[in-house]
Design a protein around this motif. Structure first.
Motif, PDB file in Angstrom:
ATOM      1  N   GLY A  46     -16.291  -7.239  -5.912  1.00 30.72           N
ATOM      2  CA  GLY A  46     -14.956  -6.706  -6.186  1.00 30.72           C
ATOM      3  C   GLY A  46     -14.799  -5.275  -5.699  1.00 30.72           C
ATOM      4  N   ASP A  47     -15.827  -4.441  -5.972  1.00 28.69           N
ATOM      5  CA  ASP A  47     -15.800  -3.061  -5.497  1.00 28.69           C
ATOM      6  C   ASP A  47     -15.767  -2.999  -3.980  1.00 28.69           C
ATOM      7  N   LEU A  48     -16.564  -3.848  -3.350  1.00 26.68           N
ATOM      8  CA  LEU A  48     -16.609  -3.891  -1.896  1.00 26.68           C
ATOM      9  C   LEU A  48     -15.251  -4.298  -1.334  1.00 26.68           C
ATOM     10  N   ASP A  49     -14.643  -5.335  -1.915  1.00 27.72           N
ATOM     11  CA  ASP A  49     -13.323  -5.767  -1.455  1.00 27.72           C
ATOM     12  C   ASP A  49     -12.309  -4.637  -1.580  1.00 27.72           C
ATOM     13  N   LYS A  50     -12.360  -3.915  -2.696  1.00 27.28           N
ATOM     14  CA  LYS A  50     -11.435  -2.805  -2.926  1.00 27.28           C
ATOM     15  C   LYS A  50     -11.630  -1.723  -1.860  1.00 27.28           C
ATOM     16  N   LYS A  51     -12.886  -1.347  -1.596  1.00 27.93           N
ATOM     17  CA  LYS A  51     -13.182  -0.308  -0.602  1.00 27.93           C
ATOM     18  C   LYS A  51     -12.776  -0.745   0.807  1.00 27.93           C
ATOM     19  N   VAL A  52     -13.017  -2.011   1.124  1.00 33.16           N
ATOM     20  CA  VAL A  52     -12.635  -2.526   2.442  1.00 33.16           C
ATOM     21  C   VAL A  52     -11.116  -2.466   2.597  1.00 33.16           C
ATOM     22  N   ASN A  53     -10.388  -2.847   1.551  1.00 33.06           N
ATOM     23  CA  ASN A  53      -8.925  -2.787   1.603  1.00 33.06           C
ATOM     24  C   ASN A  53      -8.440  -1.350   1.778  1.00 33.06           C
ATOM     25  N   GLU A  54      -9.050  -0.406   1.045  1.00 34.86           N
ATOM     26  CA  GLU A  54      -8.671   0.998   1.171  1.00 34.86           C
ATOM     27  C   GLU A  54      -8.940   1.508   2.585  1.00 34.86           C
ATOM     28  N   LEU A  55     -10.098   1.153   3.106  1.00 34.68           N
ATOM     29  CA  LEU A  55     -10.457   1.573   4.461  1.00 34.68           C
ATOM     30  C   LEU A  55      -9.510   0.961   5.486  1.00 34.68           C
ATOM     31  N   SER A  56      -9.160  -0.295   5.292  1.00 36.75           N
ATOM     32  CA  SER A  56      -8.227  -0.968   6.194  1.00 36.75           C
ATOM     33  C   SER A  56      -6.863  -0.283   6.179  1.00 36.75           C
ATOM     34  N   LYS A  57      -6.399   0.089   4.980  1.00 36.34           N
ATOM     35  CA  LYS A  57      -5.116   0.792   4.870  1.00 36.34           C
ATOM     36  C   LYS A  57      -5.172   2.139   5.584  1.00 36.34           C
ATOM     37  N   LYS A  58      -6.292   2.867   5.391  1.00 35.39           N
ATOM     38  CA  LYS A  58      -6.440   4.165   6.047  1.00 35.39           C
ATOM     39  C   LYS A  58      -6.416   4.019   7.571  1.00 35.39           C
ATOM     40  N   LEU A  59      -7.119   3.003   8.070  1.00 39.23           N
ATOM     41  CA  LEU A  59      -7.136   2.769   9.515  1.00 39.23           C
ATOM     42  C   LEU A  59      -5.751   2.425  10.033  1.00 39.23           C
ATOM     43  N   HIS A  60      -5.030   1.619   9.286  1.00 37.78           N
ATOM     44  CA  HIS A  60      -3.664   1.230   9.680  1.00 37.78           C
ATOM     45  C   HIS A  60      -2.758   2.463   9.713  1.00 37.78           C
ATOM     46  N   GLU A  61      -2.864   3.316   8.692  1.00 40.18           N
ATOM     47  CA  GLU A  61      -2.069   4.543   8.654  1.00 40.18           C
ATOM     48  C   GLU A  61      -2.455   5.460   9.804  1.00 40.18           C
ATOM     49  N   LEU A  62      -3.752   5.534  10.073  1.00 38.50           N
ATOM     50  CA  LEU A  62      -4.230   6.377  11.165  1.00 38.50           C
ATOM     51  C   LEU A  62      -3.686   5.872  12.495  1.00 38.50           C
ATOM     52  N   ASP A  63      -3.665   4.546  12.680  1.00 39.93           N
ATOM     53  CA  ASP A  63      -3.109   3.972  13.898  1.00 39.93           C
ATOM     54  C   ASP A  63      -1.644   4.355  14.052  1.00 39.93           C
ATOM     55  N   LYS A  64      -0.872   4.261  12.955  1.00 45.69           N
ATOM     56  CA  LYS A  64       0.548   4.624  13.008  1.00 45.69           C
ATOM     57  C   LYS A  64       0.706   6.099  13.356  1.00 45.69           C
ATOM     58  N   GLU A  65      -0.098   6.955  12.707  1.00 50.44           N
ATOM     59  CA  GLU A  65      -0.023   8.384  12.980  1.00 50.44           C
ATOM     60  C   GLU A  65      -0.393   8.676  14.433  1.00 50.44           C
ATOM     61  N   SER A  66      -1.427   8.013  14.921  1.00 52.07           N
ATOM     62  CA  SER A  66      -1.864   8.236  16.301  1.00 52.07           C
ATOM     63  C   SER A  66      -0.776   7.826  17.284  1.00 52.07           C
TER      64      SER A  66
END
Length: 120
Positions: A46-66
């Motif tokens: 569960g913790d891993l899934d949560k961290k992966v989702n957070e990381l995925s969101k950060k990457l998506h936001e970073l892509d938009k910002e880039s």
């Protein structure tokens, strides 16, 4: 490997190692230990899934910002290039006009010299 990925991997490995060591060293029966291991594995997943989702969101936001940053910079460069092109184009037109005037002046001088030469 990015620093976020390394941190996430370190947290996961540390949590897993700590959970396993704690369960194996605890004074419990084999059945209890297996249940505890199963429970901890579920929590870890569960913790891993949560961290992966957070990381995925950060990457998506970073892509938009880039992409947005790239669009802004491209627009700035495009404007700058257009301004420079307009300046160069104006200079070329000015030089063409000046050259045309000089050519006309030389033609007139040549006609005058021809007329003077013919009159001698």
């Amino acid at each position: 490997m990015s620093s976020d990925s390394k941190l996430l991997l370190g947290l996961i490995l540390g949590a897993a190692t700590g959970a396993v060591a704690g369960l194996l060293l605890a004074p419990a029966s084999g059945k209890e230990t297996r249940e505890n291991l199963s429970e901890k594995a579920g929590e870890l997943k569960g913790d891993l899934d949560k961290k992966v989702n957070e990381l995925s969101k950060k990457l998506h936001e970073l892509d938009k910002e880039s992409v947005n940053d790239f669009k802004e910079k491209f627009s700035d460069v495009k404007t700058s290039v257009k301004e420079k092109f307009d300046k160069v184009s104006a200079k070329v037109k000015d030089l063409e006009k000046e050259l045309s005037e000089k050519i006309e002046s030389i033609r007139k001088e040549t006609k005058t010299m021809d007329s003077n030469a013919n009159s001698i």
